[in-house]
Scaffold this active site. Structure first.
Site, PDB file in Angstrom:
ATOM      1  CG  ASN A   1      -1.692   1.341   1.283  1.00 43.20           C
ATOM      2  OD1 ASN A   1      -2.682   1.490   0.585  1.00 43.20           O
ATOM      3  ND2 ASN A   1      -1.240   2.314   2.087  1.00 43.20           N
TER       4      ASN A   1
ATOM      5  CB  THR B   1      -6.804   0.784  -3.135  1.00 47.34           C
ATOM      6  OG1 THR B   1      -5.842   1.660  -3.753  1.00 47.34           O
ATOM      7  CG2 THR B   1      -6.879  -0.498  -3.942  1.00 47.34           C
ATOM      8  CD  GLU B   2      -5.134   4.462   1.214  1.00 42.52           C
ATOM      9  OE1 GLU B   2      -4.734   5.634   1.056  1.00 42.52           O
ATOM     10  OE2 GLU B   2      -4.551   3.663   1.967  1.00 42.52           O
ATOM     11  CG  ASN B   3     -11.616   9.247  -3.272  1.00 37.63           C
ATOM     12  OD1 ASN B   3     -12.820   9.446  -3.407  1.00 37.63           O
ATOM     13  ND2 ASN B   3     -10.728  10.220  -3.441  1.00 37.63           N
TER      14      ASN B   3
ATOM     15  CG  HIS C   1      -6.700  11.021  -6.434  1.00 34.85           C
ATOM     16  ND1 HIS C   1      -5.611  11.763  -6.800  1.00 34.85           N
ATOM     17  CD2 HIS C   1      -7.768  11.855  -6.522  1.00 34.85           C
ATOM     18  CE1 HIS C   1      -5.996  12.990  -7.114  1.00 34.85           C
ATOM     19  NE2 HIS C   1      -7.306  13.064  -6.955  1.00 34.85           N
TER      20      HIS C   1
END
Length: 570
Positions: free
Chosen positions: A203, A413-415, A346
């Site tokens: 990650n 995967t990340e926001n 992002h």
């Protein structure tokens, strides 16, 4: 979570153009930043939420778990905000069923979490010891997720390196990490691969390398300026490739899963659209960020601009070789193509301009880029000082990835967005707006032809935020860290995100506006009940005035009243 950018002076620009190698079906010159598209996502699009082991599990020394670099780092005074640690965090280790019930409330399709390397291998070395209690914990989590029709997406490394490997070998500065990490990954494939079909090796390796080995803001806290981040990243890229090949040759035919990596990246826009140097600086910003890792994985080597800039500055310093390590021809072939899907994290965007940093003043990763980062003062920034809400940058980043890397399969995967609240606030209308706008830009990118298959809201719960401790909250669910039971409370954004999932997008304007109204109504009652908790459970959180809320004002008034009573008594 994310990064620790320090922003310079603010700058506002009305219309910007990025002249990259443009995709034919995306107009880089279009300035439709405020337009909203009503429509739905493709059938089968996967909606989820995420977490990581150190940030949520707690139980840092329970059931045979070994020390991680974050255990050691946070136990040193002055390393985190208020010297907070993840020792107990959300107590997720003991709350599997409770947290899965929250996921069911949201109707999530997938849940992204990480496996703590030292929880299942206390020293990080498989031949030393495998901790079966740790193995069983993740067995139970995976089984419970699948029982509730939630797909597990599993990250193998979310920054919690076993401390023994740091002490004995220097962590990711040492090439031996590649084999140790491969052994750990192999154990995970062996024990969980019959049920887990989506694996993420690393990650956000940008943060692990830069903040762990360059600035020292994150564990292990080393400040090897100009070399440490590049060396760590080099070994991480090789470790990723080795794990991919291990899965490909030993497990893929039996388990039919996929192995990818999760890379974080801000978008960079040039400040001056008429200045070729600013245009080049903006692309350089992105290449030094997500391109640093994506370009070797998709094309076999570092971005040419990184090799040129770091090589030139190294020569100016009188060094015989570049501070950026090199891959052999065999390594380039081995690394290229080691990605079944690309995870993208992002959060925000920067305006970028050219700025020369003389090499005789010493070199760092940041000065190697010869850029300055700027922001528009009108961009919303409710929480983390680095996180401004700039939705249009998300679509541009996704189109950049499509163009640069051959339109790979992407999972977001990340926001998400944080807040710095002084006390309880469940009516998170700014988070609702952030999710609405960013998810809509992702929908536009899919219409542009970008191959996005799923979205992970960051994060399911409020949690330990690395060097910021508990001062920032990214969760859809509020966690009361002052209560030993760590109760969870839904924020308004839970109801809003739940409706996006239910309708698989944004059906029409009237419906979407109604979602926000209902979400706010739901949270108001809960907010009042939670604000009525004993005052002492929130007093310690009052450190600075950021956003005045009813709860905050109540605390301040109560404090003044208490001082008045004490003076009167004396």
């Amino acid at each position: 979570m994310m990064l620790s950018h320090r922003v310079g002076r603010a700058c506002h620009v009305l219309v910007l153009v990025l002249c990259l190698s443009a995709a034919e079906d995306f107009d880089w010159s279009a300035n439709n930043h405020d337009s909203f598209y009503y429509g739905t996502f493709p059938n089968g699009f996967s909606w989820g939420a995420g977490s990581s082991a150190y940030q949520t599990e707690g139980a840092w020394d329970k059931d045979g778990k070994g020390l991680s670099i974050w255990d050691v780092f946070t136990h040193k005074k002055g390393k985190t905000f208020l010297n907070d640690t993840g020792d107990s965090s959300c107590e997720g280790y003991y709350r599997i069923k409770d947290d899965i019930s929250l996921m069911k409330e949201l109707n999530l399709n997938h849940y992204r979490f990480s496996i703590s390397w030292p929880r299942i291998m206390p020293t990080g070395i498989r031949s030393d010891h495998v901790n079966e209690k740790g193995v069983k914990y993740y067995d139970a989590l995976i089984d419970d997720l699948l029982e509730h029709n939630i797909t597990p997406i599993v990250t193998l490394y979310h920054w919690d390196l076993p401390q023994v490997l740091q002490e004995k070998y220097g962590g990711w500065q040492n090439i031996s990490m590649i084999n140790y990490f491969n052994n750990f990954a192999s154990l995970c494939f062996e024990r969980y691969g019959d049920r887990v079909k989506h694996w993420i090796t690393f990650n956000n390796p940008w943060s692990a390398a830069v903040e762990g080995y360059e600035t020292g803001e994150h564990a292990p806290g080393l400040k090897l300026r100009g070399t440490g981040a590049y060396r760590a990243a080099h070994h991480i890229i090789k470790a990723h490739a080795k794990v991919w090949h291990t899965y490909d040759t030993q497990w893929r035919n039996k388990q039919r899963g996929m192995v990818g990596i999760s890379l974080s990246g801000d978008w960079g826009e040039p400040v001056d659209i008429t200045n070729q140097k600013d245009i080049e600086a903006a692309e350089r910003y992105v290449q030094f960020y997500i391109g640093w890792f994506a370009t070797p994985i998709f094309h076999g080597d570092y971005p040419q601009v990184m090799k040129d800039f770091i090589g030139r500055k190294s020569a100016q310093q009188g060094l015989g070789t570049s501070r950026l390590p090199t891959f052999s021809s065999q390594e380039k072939s081995y690394i290229k193509g080691t990605c079944d899907f690309l995870g993208v994290g992002h959060f925000t965007t920067r305006y970028i301009t050219q700025k020369n940093f003389p090499s005789n003043r010493g070199s760092t990763y940041f000065s190697d880029r010869d850029i300055a980062e700027l922001v528009d003062p009108r961009w919303p920034d409710p929480g983390s000082e680095w996180l401004y809400s700039v939705p249009w940058g998300f679509r541009r980043l996704l189109n950049f990835i499509k163009t640069q890397y051959g339109n790979p399969m992407i999972f977001i995967t990340e926001n998400g967005v944080s807040e710095k609240m002084l006390c309880t606030e469940l009516c998170d209308d700014w988070r609702i707006q952030y999710y609405k706008d960013y998810i809509n830009e992702m929908l536009k990118a899919i219409r542009d032809g970008v191959n996005v298959k799923g979205y992970t809201a960051w994060s399911l719960l409020d949690k330990f935020e690395w060097d910021e401790g508990y001062s920032e909250r990214f969760g859809l669910y509020y966690v009361d860290f002052r209560n030993k039971n760590k109760p969870r409370y839904p924020k308004a954004s839970v109801q809003f995100y739940k409706r996006i999932i239910k309708f698989n997008g944004f059906p029409n304007q009237r419906e979407v506006e109604n979602w926000k109204r209902k979400a706010t109504e739901t949270c108001s009652t809960s907010n009042q009940l939670l604000a009525a908790d004993p005052l002492t459970s929130h007093m310690e959180m009052v450190t600075e005035v950021v956003v005045p809320t009813v709860c905050t004002l109540c605390i301040l008034i109560s404090a003044v009243f208490l001082m008045f009573l004490l003076r009167k008594r004396n």
